[in-house]
Design a protein around this motif. Sequence first.
Motif, PDB file in Angstrom:
ATOM      1  N   ASN A 117      -4.747  -7.406  -2.870  1.00  0.00           N
ATOM      2  CA  ASN A 117      -3.591  -7.148  -2.010  1.00  0.00           C
ATOM      3  C   ASN A 117      -3.957  -7.087  -0.532  1.00  0.00           C
ATOM      4  N   GLY A 118      -5.234  -7.234  -0.200  1.00  0.00           N
ATOM      5  CA  GLY A 118      -5.655  -7.225   1.203  1.00  0.00           C
ATOM      6  C   GLY A 118      -5.370  -5.909   1.898  1.00  0.00           C
ATOM      7  N   THR A 140      -2.807  -4.944   5.795  1.00  0.00           N
ATOM      8  CA  THR A 140      -2.168  -6.031   5.073  1.00  0.00           C
ATOM      9  C   THR A 140      -3.098  -7.232   5.155  1.00  0.00           C
ATOM     10  N   PHE A 141      -2.759  -8.313   4.425  1.00  0.00           N
ATOM     11  CA  PHE A 141      -3.566  -9.529   4.494  1.00  0.00           C
ATOM     12  C   PHE A 141      -3.519 -10.132   5.886  1.00  0.00           C
ATOM     13  N   TRP A 149      -8.927  -9.155   4.657  1.00  0.00           N
ATOM     14  CA  TRP A 149      -8.937 -10.351   3.842  1.00  0.00           C
ATOM     15  C   TRP A 149     -10.045 -10.152   2.808  1.00  0.00           C
ATOM     16  N   ASN A 150      -9.665  -9.645   1.662  1.00  0.00           N
ATOM     17  CA  ASN A 150     -10.582  -9.318   0.564  1.00  0.00           C
ATOM     18  C   ASN A 150     -11.494  -8.126   0.875  1.00  0.00           C
ATOM     19  N   ASP A 165     -15.011  -5.614   4.793  1.00  0.00           N
ATOM     20  CA  ASP A 165     -13.998  -6.640   4.591  1.00  0.00           C
ATOM     21  C   ASP A 165     -14.702  -7.989   4.491  1.00  0.00           C
TER      22      ASP A 165
END
Length: 169
Positions: A117-118, A140-141, A149-150, A165
Amino acid sequence: ASVSGQPYTWTSVPLAANRFPFGVAVWSGDVRERAGAGSGETATGGRLFVSDYATSYRDGGPQVHVYAFDAPTDGLTHVTSFGEWGVGTGDLRLPRGIAVDPGGDHRARVSVADSGNGRVARWTYDRAADTADAEGELGTFGHADGMFWNPSDVAVGERGLYVADENNN
């Protein structure tokens, strides 16, 4: 191996609720604490939090499992689980690292790197009741400030929450 000069024996401990354990965090705490006025002493012991890497909603079920222990040599007892597979508040998609930040009064904040879900998902965990209430998410992404991002791991330090991250370095 040894701990403080004493021999140490490594042993395996089954994680009965987990299918594919990924991240772990320990909350030691006092073995005996007061649960509340008039309730007397209760053995709350420590807690081991383990994220469970489910690949899709078909795997179903909660993805953070909590195990109780009273001493480092005791076995683990599964006490509760939380964080269903999904995208809403309190849900997880591909949880990875996990961190626990004790806050006093039997409570701690649990943060999970929610890679799918980032974001970083957060709960307030009550050790006396063995319950978790969703607090919400951080991020958030994306590739800008406040975006992930991941995210792959989290840690709690004196200055706050640290997030590894994977794709934002």
